[in-house]
Write an enzyme that holds these catalytic residues in place. Structure first.
Site, PDB file in Angstrom:
ATOM      1  N   ASN A  23      20.042  29.389  51.547  1.00  0.00           N
ATOM      2  CA  ASN A  23      18.681  28.959  51.864  1.00  0.00           C
ATOM      3  C   ASN A  23      18.631  28.026  53.062  1.00  0.00           C
ATOM      4  O   ASN A  23      17.598  27.922  53.723  1.00  0.00           O
ATOM      5  CB  ASN A  23      18.039  28.281  50.648  1.00  0.00           C
ATOM      6  CG  ASN A  23      17.723  29.270  49.539  1.00  0.00           C
ATOM      7  OD1 ASN A  23      17.658  30.471  49.763  1.00  0.00           O
ATOM      8  ND2 ASN A  23      17.517  28.759  48.335  1.00  0.00           N
ATOM      9  N   ARG A 406      22.990  39.477  48.731  1.00  0.00           N
ATOM     10  CA  ARG A 406      22.085  38.682  49.560  1.00  0.00           C
ATOM     11  C   ARG A 406      22.351  37.186  49.417  1.00  0.00           C
ATOM     12  O   ARG A 406      21.975  36.411  50.286  1.00  0.00           O
ATOM     13  CB  ARG A 406      20.622  38.975  49.178  1.00  0.00           C
ATOM     14  CG  ARG A 406      20.121  40.366  49.528  1.00  0.00           C
ATOM     15  CD  ARG A 406      18.644  40.533  49.188  1.00  0.00           C
ATOM     16  NE  ARG A 406      17.909  39.388  49.728  1.00  0.00           N
ATOM     17  CZ  ARG A 406      17.080  38.630  49.014  1.00  0.00           C
ATOM     18  NH1 ARG A 406      16.891  38.883  47.728  1.00  0.00           N
ATOM     19  NH2 ARG A 406      16.437  37.626  49.575  1.00  0.00           N
TER      20      ARG A 406
END
Length: 428
Positions: A23, A406
């Protein structure tokens, strides 16, 4: 299509190195658009989303050079990015549709070039995540916004944003990030109120400051940005991934194991460690991270997700899987996204007793988990199924593991190293 096969029932013990934060990486990469200088990011995780973002930046004219990228190796990945010229200010649908984080090129491209056109994004189907706050924040600092044919077109009148103030009606991580990157090159001062306080926002601020930006209030909900004429390149390391660390901590919990999380930064994950401790796990600080040990039966919890410093929505699914083996009834409330219980039917297939009532879920434990073929629906849901498979009797096969790729670097290698029987199966 690849799947992951697990034979459960093994107690996990050993050390897992924590990778750079997904992130954060996806927020730091678009900063390359803000300067003609070289930006080198170290500790960059090898993830599908990072690769996709790199390809998007290539389309816009950013050159990328990667080192230390071997999948099975121990070398930390580094990427050097340079955008001496922006080849295009349009981020097309074919690139953006793969992940929502692509919207983060909007702010920096607008700041540097005075215009930016970005397709409305895609990503995990975990509920409605509109970008209206991104657009309102950019308008507040001087942008003119138009929506047409599935694209957002933003223009800075006169070629440069003016700066301005914006108060977020609700906390938004992505909108805070976009506004920050846009404001650093504005003519005047911008103030962001009720800004997101996630550690990844702090990482972005620290990188921008290292590039020459002027930002005050880092780590708080009130950010003050004084625009500068230009930014330079720099060398910067991505922060460790607190969600990856929390996920492997849950692996220790659900298997009754003991795992050292090398490189984890406990100060970024207090809500997670508090939850682990409340469930009965022992947390020990080490010289390079922390060790998480489950040496007694797990206790049930009551958890409600919230923006930082509250309990992260990205850990809800993993805690739910762990709590299926706790002794008693746990209560979970999801306040961030309205459709983040898609893993529940798959956990039920493995024997979990879970009831969902709107945004609340009741987990009744301890459940006897048994292996099954299950389908991953999104990134964090995928990890909850891996965790359940580690504790289940027999064999579990998790399908659609491209979701896992991912957000979890070398997952099979890391879990195998601490005693899991796990392998990736490639479709013929």
């Amino acid at each position: 299509m690849d799947s992951i096969r697990i034979t459960g029932g093994k107690r996990l013990e050993g050390k897992i190195p924590i990778s750079g934060a997904k992130n954060s990486a996806l927020t730091l990469l678009p900063c390359a658009l803000l300067t003609a200088g070289k930006l080198t990011l170290g500790n960059l995780p090898r993830l599908a989303d990072v690769d996709s973002f790199g390809h998007l930046l290539n389309e816009l004219g950013v050159s990328t050079k990667v080192s230390g990228a071997k999948r099975g190796g121990g070398a930390k990945r580094r990427m050097t990015l340079q955008a001496d010229e922006i080849a295009s200010t349009v981020a097309p649908y074919d690139m953006v549709r793969k992940m929502r984080a692509s919207i983060l090129v909007l702010g920096p491209m607008l700041a540097r070039m005075g215009e930016s056109t970005v397709s409305l994004p895609g990503g995990c189907a975990i509920g409605d995540r509109p970008i209206d706050l991104h657009l309102k924040a950019l308008e507040a600092i001087g942008a003119e916004i138009e929506l047409a044919a599935g694209y957002v077109k933003a223009v800075a009148p006169g070629g440069r944003l003016s700066g301005g103030d914006f108060s977020f009606p609700v906390v938004s991580v992505g909108a805070t990030e976009n506004a920050l990157m846009a404001a650093v090159l504005a003519k005047g001062r911008s103030e962001l109120f009720n800004a997101a306080r996630e550690p990844e926002i702090g990482d972005l601020c620290n990188l921008l400051v290292a590039m020459g930006a002027r930002i005050a209030g880092i780590g708080s909900a009130h950010l003050v940005i004084d625009g500068v004429e230009g930014l330079d390149g720099c060398d910067y390391d991505v922060m460790p991934d607190r969600i990856e660390a929390g996920s492997y901590a849950c692996a220790a919990g659900i298997t009754g194991g003991s795992i050292e999380l090398a490189g984890a930064r406990p100060e970024d994950m207090l809500a997670i460690t508090n939850g682990l401790a409340a469930a009965g796990l022992m947390i020990e600080m080490t010289g390079d991270g922390m060790r998480v040990t489950a040496d007694k039966p797990l206790r049930p919890l009551a958890i409600s997700t919230a923006p930082f410093p509250g309990f992260p929505t990205d850990m809800q699914a993993q805690f739910m899987a762990m709590l299926t083996v706790a002794e008693g009834q746990s209560f979970l409330e999801e306040t961030i996204f309205e459709n983040r219980y898609m893993h529940v039917p798959e956990l039920r297939r493995m024997g979990a007793e879970i009831e969902v009532h709107g945004r609340s879920a009741i987990v009744k434990g301890p459940s006897r988990l048994t292996g099954a073929q299950v389908m991953a629906t999104d990134l964090r849901a995928s990890m909850s199924l891996i965790l359940a498979g580690l504790a289940a009797e027999g064999e579990t096969e998790v399908m659609r593991v491209y979701h896992l790729d991912r957000g979890y670097e070398r997952l099979e290698d890391k879990l195998s190293a601490v005693g899991a029987t796990i392998e990736r199966v490639s479709a013929g």
